[in-house]
Motif scaffolding. Sequence first.
Motif, short mmCIF file in Angstrom:
data_model
loop_
_atom_site.label_atom_id
_atom_site.label_comp_id
_atom_site.label_asym_id
_atom_site.label_seq_id
_atom_site.Cartn_x
_atom_site.Cartn_y
_atom_site.Cartn_z
N VAL A 9 40.50 41.88 41.47
CA VAL A 9 40.69 42.80 42.59
C VAL A 9 41.76 43.81 42.19
O VAL A 9 42.84 43.43 41.74
CB VAL A 9 41.14 42.07 43.87
N LEU A 71 36.48 46.10 41.49
CA LEU A 71 36.23 44.66 41.55
C LEU A 71 35.70 44.22 40.19
O LEU A 71 34.69 44.73 39.72
CB LEU A 71 35.21 44.32 42.65
N ILE A 94 31.53 38.42 46.72
CA ILE A 94 32.67 38.23 47.62
C ILE A 94 32.39 37.08 48.57
O ILE A 94 31.32 37.00 49.18
CB ILE A 94 32.95 39.51 48.44
N VAL A 171 35.54 36.75 43.89
CA VAL A 171 36.55 37.25 44.81
C VAL A 171 36.38 36.54 46.14
O VAL A 171 35.29 36.53 46.71
CB VAL A 171 36.42 38.78 45.01
#
Length: 232
Positions: A9, A71, A94, A171
Amino acid sequence: MSGATAPLVQVEGIGRVFGAGETAVRALDGVDLSVGAGEVVGLKGPSGSGKSTLLNIIACILEPSAGRLLLGGETVWDGAWRVADLRRLRRERIGFIFQFHNLLPFLDATDNVALAMTLAGADVGTARARARDLLDYLQVGHRATAKPARLSGGEAQRVAIARALANRPRVILADEPTAALDSERARVVMDLLRQVAREQQAAILVVTHDEKIFDRFDRMVALRDGRLEAVA
């Protein structure tokens, strides 16, 4: 910077303004933040400081007004979205964990987790098998057939974590994941997140006011009035 060495990130000079003219509100103002693989970072700050806004930008739900978002080393926003299918990106890369588990009440724990995979295209058998493996991994496999109403708060949050991990995201974003838990269960949940970060080399960013878990983070960052105020 290549994806092999870049933080998972990375936000650079991120700003967000709501409204225009005299009524404009600057929710974020030039925020720089990175979270690496295997790292668990806590994000604190008073209400209205911009924490949820920043989380929603990293989640590719809210568009920034300025700056750049990357990302895994890939530029996702830089004046405009650089990814054609944001929904697919969110599904595949994510994971989300919320203060309240948001489990579907009519599905048992296994199917709540498996649903995230079937929505991403997995067949039901594969999805259910991985769901059971994840529930076992998070030490709640014995509750695989229980519906949310029959789970304790800590058990429900573990199922929610399993759901967030279902599509193997690198993430993971968590918004007050321990606020509804007592001290012991909150520490257990955070220790599980630390285990996930370490074993799956995920980057985890947690918005929290919960002082009883501050010692579970690799580091803390603070927002105040839309600016990054301190790193501890």
